[in-house]
Design a protein around this motif. Structure first.
Motif, mmCIF file in Angstrom:
data_model
loop_
_atom_site.group_PDB
_atom_site.id
_atom_site.type_symbol
_atom_site.label_atom_id
_atom_site.label_comp_id
_atom_site.label_asym_id
_atom_site.label_seq_id
_atom_site.Cartn_x
_atom_site.Cartn_y
_atom_site.Cartn_z
ATOM 1 N N ASN A 1 47.123 21.020 40.346
ATOM 2 C CA ASN A 1 48.384 21.711 40.051
ATOM 3 C C ASN A 1 48.758 21.506 38.582
ATOM 4 O OD1 ASN A 1 50.922 22.979 41.620
ATOM 5 N ND2 ASN A 1 51.707 21.625 40.046
ATOM 6 N N GLN B 1 48.738 24.362 35.643
ATOM 7 C CA GLN B 1 49.997 24.603 34.932
ATOM 8 C C GLN B 1 49.782 24.546 33.426
ATOM 9 O OE1 GLN B 1 53.194 22.026 36.129
ATOM 10 N NE2 GLN B 1 54.742 23.241 35.087
ATOM 11 N N THR C 1 47.263 27.779 32.621
ATOM 12 C CA THR C 1 47.714 29.151 32.926
ATOM 13 C C THR C 1 49.225 29.299 33.074
ATOM 14 O OG1 THR C 1 47.594 28.904 35.349
ATOM 15 C CG2 THR C 1 45.549 29.479 34.190
ATOM 16 N N TYR D 1 50.737 28.458 35.793
ATOM 17 C CA TYR D 1 50.977 28.537 37.236
ATOM 18 C C TYR D 1 51.239 27.141 37.796
ATOM 19 C CZ TYR D 1 50.017 29.187 42.240
ATOM 20 O OH TYR D 1 50.095 29.198 43.614
#
Length: 436
Positions: A74, A78, A81, A83
Protein backbone atom coordinates in the motif's frame (compact mmCIF):
# COMPACT_ATOMS: atom_id res chain seq x y z
CA UNK A 1 -26.78 -22.25 10.16
CA UNK A 2 -23.57 -20.27 9.57
CA UNK A 3 -23.88 -16.53 10.21
CA UNK A 4 -21.23 -13.86 9.73
CA UNK A 5 -21.65 -10.58 11.63
CA UNK A 6 -19.76 -7.45 10.64
CA UNK A 7 -19.21 -3.87 11.84
CA UNK A 8 -17.16 -0.96 10.50
CA UNK A 9 -14.95 -1.20 13.60
CA UNK A 10 -15.10 -2.28 17.25
CA UNK A 11 -14.67 1.00 19.05
CA UNK A 12 -16.96 1.52 22.05
CA UNK A 13 -20.50 2.13 20.74
CA UNK A 14 -23.96 0.83 21.51
CA UNK A 15 -24.42 -0.62 18.02
CA UNK A 16 -21.18 -2.60 18.36
CA UNK A 17 -22.25 -3.94 21.76
CA UNK A 18 -25.54 -5.05 20.22
CA UNK A 19 -23.72 -6.81 17.37
CA UNK A 20 -21.34 -8.62 19.75
CA UNK A 21 -24.21 -9.60 22.05
CA UNK A 22 -26.25 -10.98 19.15
CA UNK A 23 -23.33 -12.93 17.69
CA UNK A 24 -22.71 -14.51 21.09
CA UNK A 25 -26.38 -15.44 21.44
CA UNK A 26 -26.57 -16.99 17.97
CA UNK A 27 -23.37 -18.94 18.68
CA UNK A 28 -25.18 -20.91 21.37
CA UNK A 29 -27.11 -22.82 18.68
CA UNK A 30 -25.35 -22.07 15.38
CA UNK A 31 -21.90 -21.30 13.97
CA UNK A 32 -21.16 -17.60 14.32
CA UNK A 33 -18.30 -15.55 12.89
CA UNK A 34 -17.50 -11.85 13.29
CA UNK A 35 -15.60 -9.78 10.71
CA UNK A 36 -14.22 -6.51 12.06
CA UNK A 37 -13.57 -4.12 9.18
CA UNK A 38 -11.49 -1.75 11.32
CA UNK A 39 -8.79 -3.86 12.94
CA UNK A 40 -6.98 -0.75 14.19
CA UNK A 41 -10.08 0.55 16.01
CA UNK A 42 -10.86 -1.93 18.78
CA UNK A 43 -11.99 -1.51 22.37
CA UNK A 44 -10.56 -4.79 23.65
CA UNK A 45 -12.35 -4.52 26.98
CA UNK A 46 -15.70 -4.29 25.18
CA UNK A 47 -14.86 -7.27 22.98
CA UNK A 48 -13.76 -9.38 25.96
CA UNK A 49 -16.94 -8.49 27.85
CA UNK A 50 -19.53 -9.09 25.12
CA UNK A 51 -18.09 -11.57 22.60
CA UNK A 52 -18.37 -15.28 23.39
CA UNK A 53 -15.30 -17.50 22.79
CA UNK A 54 -17.64 -19.56 20.57
CA UNK A 55 -17.59 -16.73 17.99
CA UNK A 56 -14.59 -16.67 15.66
CA UNK A 57 -13.37 -13.06 15.33
CA UNK A 58 -11.70 -12.34 12.00
CA UNK A 59 -9.89 -9.22 10.80
CA UNK A 60 -6.68 -8.36 8.98
CA UNK A 61 -4.73 -9.01 12.17
CA UNK A 62 -5.86 -12.65 11.96
CA UNK A 63 -3.30 -13.01 9.14
CA UNK A 64 -0.35 -10.89 10.36
CA UNK A 65 2.04 -11.69 7.51
CA UNK A 66 -0.61 -10.91 4.87
CA UNK A 67 -1.51 -7.71 6.72
CA UNK A 68 2.13 -6.62 6.95
CA UNK A 69 2.70 -7.28 3.24
CA UNK A 70 -0.53 -5.46 2.31
CA UNK A 71 0.59 -2.35 4.24
CA UNK A 72 4.03 -2.40 2.59
CA UNK A 73 2.53 -2.69 -0.88
CA UNK A 74 0.00 0.00 0.00
CA UNK A 75 2.84 2.37 0.91
CA UNK A 76 4.80 1.50 -2.22
CA UNK A 77 1.83 2.03 -4.54
CA UNK A 78 1.00 5.31 -2.82
CA UNK A 79 4.53 6.59 -3.39
CA UNK A 80 4.69 5.41 -7.01
CA UNK A 81 1.16 6.13 -8.22
CA UNK A 82 -0.67 8.06 -5.49
CA UNK A 83 -3.12 5.15 -5.00
CA UNK A 84 -3.67 4.55 -1.28
CA UNK A 85 -6.50 1.99 -1.36
CA UNK A 86 -4.58 -1.27 -1.76
CA UNK A 87 -4.87 -2.26 1.90
CA UNK A 88 -8.63 -1.59 1.83
CA UNK A 89 -8.94 -3.73 -1.31
CA UNK A 90 -7.08 -6.53 0.47
CA UNK A 91 -9.50 -6.19 3.38
CA UNK A 92 -12.43 -6.65 0.99
CA UNK A 93 -10.78 -9.77 -0.42
CA UNK A 94 -10.28 -11.03 3.15
CA UNK A 95 -14.00 -10.48 3.76
CA UNK A 96 -14.83 -12.48 0.62
CA UNK A 97 -12.38 -15.21 1.59
CA UNK A 98 -13.98 -15.51 5.03
CA UNK A 99 -17.44 -15.94 3.52
CA UNK A 100 -16.27 -18.57 1.04
CA UNK A 101 -13.94 -20.45 3.38
CA UNK A 102 -16.51 -20.86 6.15
CA UNK A 103 -19.45 -21.36 3.76
CA UNK A 104 -21.37 -18.49 5.32
CA UNK A 105 -25.13 -18.70 4.74
CA UNK A 106 -26.17 -15.27 6.03
CA UNK A 107 -24.20 -12.05 6.51
CA UNK A 108 -25.62 -9.71 9.14
CA UNK A 109 -24.18 -6.20 8.90
CA UNK A 110 -24.43 -3.63 11.67
CA UNK A 111 -23.06 -1.08 9.21
CA UNK A 112 -25.55 0.22 6.64
CA UNK A 113 -25.35 -0.97 3.03
CA UNK A 114 -24.53 1.96 0.72
CA UNK A 115 -22.61 2.51 -2.51
CA UNK A 116 -19.36 3.06 -0.60
CA UNK A 117 -19.68 0.19 1.89
CA UNK A 118 -17.57 -2.94 1.69
CA UNK A 119 -20.75 -5.00 1.57
CA UNK A 120 -21.64 -3.50 -1.79
CA UNK A 121 -18.28 -4.63 -3.16
CA UNK A 122 -18.87 -8.12 -1.77
CA UNK A 123 -22.20 -8.38 -3.57
CA UNK A 124 -20.45 -7.88 -6.90
CA UNK A 125 -18.83 -11.28 -6.43
CA UNK A 126 -21.21 -13.26 -4.21
CA UNK A 127 -24.98 -13.61 -3.85
CA UNK A 128 -24.89 -14.39 -0.13
CA UNK A 129 -28.08 -13.14 1.63
CA UNK A 130 -27.44 -9.96 3.62
CA UNK A 131 -29.39 -8.64 6.59
CA UNK A 132 -28.71 -5.05 7.72
CA UNK A 133 -29.51 -3.51 11.10
CA UNK A 134 -30.12 0.22 10.88
CA UNK A 135 -28.88 1.65 14.19
CA UNK A 136 -29.77 5.14 12.90
CA UNK A 137 -27.64 5.50 9.75
CA UNK A 138 -30.42 5.28 7.17
CA UNK A 139 -32.79 7.39 9.27
CA UNK A 140 -30.12 10.10 9.60
CA UNK A 141 -29.64 10.16 5.84
CA UNK A 142 -33.41 10.44 5.42
CA UNK A 143 -33.43 13.45 7.75
CA UNK A 144 -30.83 15.31 5.71
CA UNK A 145 -32.89 14.46 2.60
CA UNK A 146 -30.47 11.98 1.06
CA UNK A 147 -32.13 8.89 -0.42
CA UNK A 148 -29.23 7.84 -2.66
CA UNK A 149 -28.77 4.82 -0.38
CA UNK A 150 -32.06 3.21 -1.46
CA UNK A 151 -30.82 1.21 -4.51
CA UNK A 152 -28.08 -0.30 -2.35
CA UNK A 153 -30.32 -0.92 0.68
CA UNK A 154 -32.63 -2.83 -1.67
CA UNK A 155 -29.82 -5.34 -2.28
CA UNK A 156 -30.30 -6.64 1.27
CA UNK A 157 -32.80 -9.42 1.98
CA UNK A 158 -34.05 -7.66 5.12
CA UNK A 159 -33.45 -4.49 7.11
CA UNK A 160 -33.90 -4.49 10.87
CA UNK A 161 -35.09 -1.28 12.50
CA UNK A 162 -34.42 -0.92 16.22
CA UNK A 163 -37.69 0.95 16.86
CA UNK A 164 -41.09 1.44 15.26
CA UNK A 165 -40.13 5.06 14.63
CA UNK A 166 -37.03 3.94 12.72
CA UNK A 167 -39.05 1.47 10.63
CA UNK A 168 -41.55 4.15 9.58
CA UNK A 169 -38.84 6.74 8.96
CA UNK A 170 -36.92 4.26 6.82
CA UNK A 171 -39.97 3.40 4.73
CA UNK A 172 -41.63 6.78 4.48
CA UNK A 173 -39.17 9.41 5.71
CA UNK A 174 -39.58 11.59 8.80
CA UNK A 175 -43.19 12.76 8.55
CA UNK A 176 -42.81 15.35 11.34
CA UNK A 177 -40.75 17.65 9.13
CA UNK A 178 -37.13 18.64 9.73
CA UNK A 179 -36.01 22.28 9.87
CA UNK A 180 -33.06 23.64 7.93
CA UNK A 181 -31.25 24.21 11.25
CA UNK A 182 -31.76 20.56 12.16
CA UNK A 183 -30.47 19.39 8.79
CA UNK A 184 -27.36 21.54 9.23
CA UNK A 185 -26.80 20.01 12.67
CA UNK A 186 -27.36 16.54 11.23
CA UNK A 187 -24.77 17.06 8.51
CA UNK A 188 -22.28 18.28 11.12
CA UNK A 189 -22.91 15.23 13.34
CA UNK A 190 -22.66 12.82 10.41
CA UNK A 191 -19.40 14.39 9.22
CA UNK A 192 -17.77 14.05 12.63
CA UNK A 193 -19.14 10.74 13.98
CA UNK A 194 -20.50 8.49 11.21
CA UNK A 195 -17.98 7.29 8.61
CA UNK A 196 -20.25 5.36 6.23
CA UNK A 197 -22.98 8.00 6.26
CA UNK A 198 -20.42 10.79 5.76
CA UNK A 199 -18.94 8.98 2.77
CA UNK A 200 -22.44 8.58 1.33
CA UNK A 201 -23.07 12.32 1.56
CA UNK A 202 -19.61 13.11 0.17
CA UNK A 203 -20.23 10.97 -2.93
CA UNK A 204 -23.93 11.73 -3.14
CA UNK A 205 -25.52 11.25 -6.55
CA UNK A 206 -28.49 13.57 -6.54
CA UNK A 207 -30.48 11.66 -9.13
CA UNK A 208 -29.88 8.19 -7.70
CA UNK A 209 -32.70 6.77 -5.63
CA UNK A 210 -34.98 9.79 -5.88
CA UNK A 211 -37.79 7.86 -7.56
CA UNK A 212 -36.90 4.34 -6.44
CA UNK A 213 -38.97 2.96 -3.57
CA UNK A 214 -37.54 0.94 -0.73
CA UNK A 215 -38.61 -2.62 -1.55
CA UNK A 216 -36.58 -4.61 0.95
CA UNK A 217 -38.65 -5.99 3.89
CA UNK A 218 -38.24 -3.99 7.10
CA UNK A 219 -38.68 -5.65 10.50
CA UNK A 220 -38.63 -4.02 13.94
CA UNK A 221 -36.56 -5.80 16.59
CA UNK A 222 -35.74 -3.90 19.77
CA UNK A 223 -32.14 -4.16 20.96
CA UNK A 224 -31.39 -6.94 23.41
CA UNK A 225 -29.40 -5.87 26.45
CA UNK A 226 -27.40 -8.21 28.66
CA UNK A 227 -28.25 -8.17 32.35
CA UNK A 228 -25.54 -7.54 34.90
CA UNK A 229 -24.15 -10.70 36.48
CA UNK A 230 -23.18 -10.74 40.12
CA UNK A 231 -23.91 -8.63 43.18
CA UNK A 232 -23.29 -4.90 43.38
CA UNK A 233 -22.50 -3.01 46.61
CA UNK A 234 -25.09 -0.60 48.06
CA UNK A 235 -25.10 2.88 46.45
CA UNK A 236 -23.73 4.40 49.66
CA UNK A 237 -20.57 2.32 49.38
CA UNK A 238 -19.97 3.46 45.81
CA UNK A 239 -20.68 7.06 46.81
CA UNK A 240 -18.08 6.87 49.55
CA UNK A 241 -15.56 5.34 47.15
CA UNK A 242 -16.10 8.24 44.72
CA UNK A 243 -16.02 10.92 47.41
CA UNK A 244 -19.70 11.84 47.01
CA UNK A 245 -21.17 13.56 50.06
CA UNK A 246 -23.78 11.54 52.00
CA UNK A 247 -27.34 12.46 51.07
CA UNK A 248 -26.43 13.65 47.58
CA UNK A 249 -28.93 13.32 44.73
CA UNK A 250 -26.85 11.59 42.06
CA UNK A 251 -27.41 11.94 38.31
CA UNK A 252 -25.69 9.66 35.82
CA UNK A 253 -24.96 9.83 32.12
CA UNK A 254 -23.10 7.46 29.82
CA UNK A 255 -22.16 7.36 26.15
CA UNK A 256 -19.73 8.66 23.58
CA UNK A 257 -18.36 12.09 24.40
CA UNK A 258 -19.73 13.67 21.21
CA UNK A 259 -22.00 16.61 20.48
CA UNK A 260 -24.88 14.34 19.51
CA UNK A 261 -25.12 12.90 23.02
CA UNK A 262 -25.91 16.30 24.56
CA UNK A 263 -23.28 16.62 27.29
CA UNK A 264 -23.21 20.43 27.22
CA UNK A 265 -27.00 20.64 27.51
CA UNK A 266 -26.90 18.35 30.53
CA UNK A 267 -24.13 20.44 32.08
CA UNK A 268 -26.13 23.66 31.65
CA UNK A 269 -29.25 22.14 33.23
CA UNK A 270 -27.26 20.58 36.08
CA UNK A 271 -25.57 23.89 36.94
CA UNK A 272 -28.92 25.70 36.91
CA UNK A 273 -30.43 23.02 39.16
CA UNK A 274 -27.67 23.58 41.73
CA UNK A 275 -28.32 27.33 41.66
CA UNK A 276 -32.04 26.80 42.25
CA UNK A 277 -31.45 24.45 45.18
CA UNK A 278 -28.34 25.80 46.94
CA UNK A 279 -28.97 23.81 50.14
CA UNK A 280 -29.25 20.45 48.38
CA UNK A 281 -26.26 18.23 47.66
CA UNK A 282 -25.85 16.88 44.13
CA UNK A 283 -23.41 14.79 42.12
CA UNK A 284 -23.15 13.84 38.47
CA UNK A 285 -21.36 10.72 37.21
CA UNK A 286 -20.10 11.04 33.61
CA UNK A 287 -19.25 7.73 31.93
CA UNK A 288 -17.56 7.97 28.53
CA UNK A 289 -14.78 9.46 26.45
CA UNK A 290 -14.69 11.94 23.59
CA UNK A 291 -14.09 15.56 22.59
CA UNK A 292 -17.11 17.05 24.40
CA UNK A 293 -16.17 15.41 27.69
CA UNK A 294 -12.56 16.49 27.28
CA UNK A 295 -13.72 20.08 26.64
CA UNK A 296 -16.01 19.95 29.70
CA UNK A 297 -13.19 18.77 31.94
CA UNK A 298 -10.92 21.53 30.64
CA UNK A 299 -13.67 24.13 31.08
CA UNK A 300 -14.52 23.10 34.65
CA UNK A 301 -11.01 22.42 35.91
CA UNK A 302 -11.20 21.81 39.66
CA UNK A 303 -14.24 24.07 40.21
CA UNK A 304 -16.86 21.28 40.24
CA UNK A 305 -15.72 18.26 42.32
CA UNK A 306 -19.33 17.03 42.33
CA UNK A 307 -19.04 16.30 38.57
CA UNK A 308 -17.07 13.08 38.38
CA UNK A 309 -15.54 12.06 35.04
CA UNK A 310 -15.14 8.28 35.05
CA UNK A 311 -13.83 7.83 31.50
CA UNK A 312 -14.45 4.70 29.46
CA UNK A 313 -15.88 2.19 31.94
CA UNK A 314 -16.25 -1.48 30.99
CA UNK A 315 -18.89 -2.17 33.65
CA UNK A 316 -21.29 0.81 33.63
CA UNK A 317 -23.76 -1.09 35.85
CA UNK A 318 -21.47 -0.52 38.84
CA UNK A 319 -21.91 3.24 38.61
CA UNK A 320 -25.49 3.24 37.25
CA UNK A 321 -26.64 1.40 40.35
CA UNK A 322 -25.33 4.32 42.42
CA UNK A 323 -27.40 6.89 40.51
CA UNK A 324 -30.81 8.28 41.32
CA UNK A 325 -31.68 9.46 37.77
CA UNK A 326 -30.14 8.81 34.35
CA UNK A 327 -29.77 11.46 31.63
CA UNK A 328 -29.94 10.89 27.84
CA UNK A 329 -30.29 14.38 26.26
CA UNK A 330 -29.48 13.37 22.66
CA UNK A 331 -29.69 15.66 19.63
CA UNK A 332 -30.97 15.24 16.06
CA UNK A 333 -31.21 11.44 15.81
CA UNK A 334 -30.93 8.30 17.93
CA UNK A 335 -31.23 4.56 17.53
CA UNK A 336 -32.26 2.85 20.74
CA UNK A 337 -29.81 3.87 23.51
CA UNK A 338 -28.69 0.91 25.59
CA UNK A 339 -27.97 3.18 28.55
CA UNK A 340 -31.69 3.74 29.12
CA UNK A 341 -32.31 0.02 29.50
CA UNK A 342 -29.20 -0.41 31.66
CA UNK A 343 -30.35 2.35 34.03
CA UNK A 344 -33.81 0.76 34.19
CA UNK A 345 -32.28 -2.49 35.39
CA UNK A 346 -31.28 -0.71 38.61
CA UNK A 347 -34.64 1.01 39.20
CA UNK A 348 -33.21 4.28 37.92
CA UNK A 349 -35.69 6.48 35.98
CA UNK A 350 -34.31 8.22 32.91
CA UNK A 351 -34.81 11.73 31.51
CA UNK A 352 -34.32 11.48 27.75
CA UNK A 353 -34.94 13.44 24.57
CA UNK A 354 -38.34 13.14 22.90
CA UNK A 355 -36.57 11.97 19.79
CA UNK A 356 -36.88 9.05 17.35
CA UNK A 357 -37.42 5.73 19.12
CA UNK A 358 -36.61 6.99 22.63
CA UNK A 359 -40.28 7.47 23.65
CA UNK A 360 -40.86 3.77 22.86
CA UNK A 361 -38.48 2.96 25.72
CA UNK A 362 -39.38 5.73 28.18
CA UNK A 363 -43.16 5.57 27.71
CA UNK A 364 -43.89 2.28 25.90
CA UNK A 365 -47.44 1.30 25.01
CA UNK A 366 -49.34 -0.44 27.82
CA UNK A 367 -46.72 0.50 30.42
CA UNK A 368 -46.43 3.19 33.04
CA UNK A 369 -43.64 5.70 32.26
CA UNK A 370 -40.11 4.76 33.29
CA UNK A 371 -38.94 8.35 33.01
CA UNK A 372 -39.61 11.80 31.57
CA UNK A 373 -39.17 13.15 28.04
CA UNK A 374 -37.29 16.34 27.18
CA UNK A 375 -39.00 18.74 24.78
CA UNK A 376 -36.95 19.46 21.67
CA UNK A 377 -35.99 22.74 20.03
CA UNK A 378 -36.70 23.35 16.34
CA UNK A 379 -33.13 22.33 15.48
CA UNK A 380 -33.69 18.98 17.26
CA UNK A 381 -31.49 19.79 20.25
CA UNK A 382 -32.85 19.26 23.79
CA UNK A 383 -34.60 22.23 25.38
CA UNK A 384 -32.55 23.05 28.48
CA UNK A 385 -35.57 24.48 30.33
CA UNK A 386 -37.45 21.22 29.81
CA UNK A 387 -34.47 19.12 30.94
CA UNK A 388 -34.10 21.29 34.04
CA UNK A 389 -37.83 21.02 34.83
CA UNK A 390 -37.67 17.22 34.64
CA UNK A 391 -34.55 17.00 36.81
CA UNK A 392 -36.22 19.27 39.36
CA UNK A 393 -39.38 17.13 39.32
CA UNK A 394 -37.47 14.08 40.54
CA UNK A 395 -35.55 16.09 43.12
CA UNK A 396 -38.71 17.59 44.64
CA UNK A 397 -41.25 14.78 44.11
CA UNK A 398 -39.98 11.52 45.63
CA UNK A 399 -43.34 9.84 45.00
CA UNK A 400 -42.97 10.49 41.24
CA UNK A 401 -39.47 9.02 41.36
CA UNK A 402 -40.78 5.89 43.11
CA UNK A 403 -43.56 5.37 40.53
CA UNK A 404 -41.18 5.68 37.61
CA UNK A 405 -38.47 3.58 39.26
CA UNK A 406 -40.89 0.68 39.68
CA UNK A 407 -42.14 1.05 36.09
CA UNK A 408 -38.52 1.08 34.83
CA UNK A 409 -38.00 -2.43 36.19
CA UNK A 410 -41.07 -3.65 34.32
CA UNK A 411 -40.05 -1.99 31.03
CA UNK A 412 -36.58 -3.57 31.31
CA UNK A 413 -38.09 -6.99 30.50
CA UNK A 414 -38.92 -5.84 26.96
CA UNK A 415 -35.22 -5.84 26.11
CA UNK A 416 -34.09 -9.23 27.39
CA UNK A 417 -31.52 -10.97 25.18
CA UNK A 418 -33.33 -14.30 24.83
CA UNK A 419 -36.27 -12.91 22.84
CA UNK A 420 -33.92 -10.63 20.91
CA UNK A 421 -31.77 -13.56 19.73
CA UNK A 422 -34.81 -15.71 18.95
CA UNK A 423 -36.34 -12.98 16.77
CA UNK A 424 -33.12 -12.76 14.73
CA UNK A 425 -32.85 -16.51 14.43
CA UNK A 426 -36.38 -16.64 12.99
CA UNK A 427 -35.55 -13.84 10.56
CA UNK A 428 -32.39 -15.62 9.33
CA UNK A 429 -34.40 -18.80 8.75
CA UNK A 430 -36.99 -16.85 6.78
CA UNK A 431 -34.29 -15.14 4.68
CA UNK A 432 -32.60 -18.46 3.92
CA UNK A 433 -35.90 -20.09 2.98
CA UNK A 434 -36.83 -17.22 0.63
CA UNK A 435 -33.40 -17.28 -1.07
CA UNK A 436 -33.66 -20.95 -2.10
Amino acid sequence: MKVLFTTFCLEKAGSHIVALTLASGIAQRHEAFFFNQGEQLVDQGMVDRYLSPKVKLVDMNSYPLVNKLAWKLNGLLQRLTGYAGFHEACKTMMFLYTIVRHKIEVVHSHEILTKQSRLNAVLRFLSVPIVVTDHSGYTMLRKVQDVSFIPYANKARAIIAVSEYAAKALLYGDQSGVSEQARALGQKIIASDYHTEAETLKHKELATGQDEPLTVPVATIYNGVLRHQGTLPPPEVIHQELGIAPGSFVFGMGGRGTEQKGWHYALAAYQQLKQRHPTRKFAWLCMGEGPCLTAMQHELGDTAPDIIFLGNVQNPHYYMSACRVGLVPSSFNEGLPLTIVEFFEHRVPVIASDLCGIPEVIVPANHEPGGLLIEMEEDLTPRIASLLKNMEAYVTQPELWEEHAQAALSIRKMFDVEEFVQAHEQLYTKVLFSSK
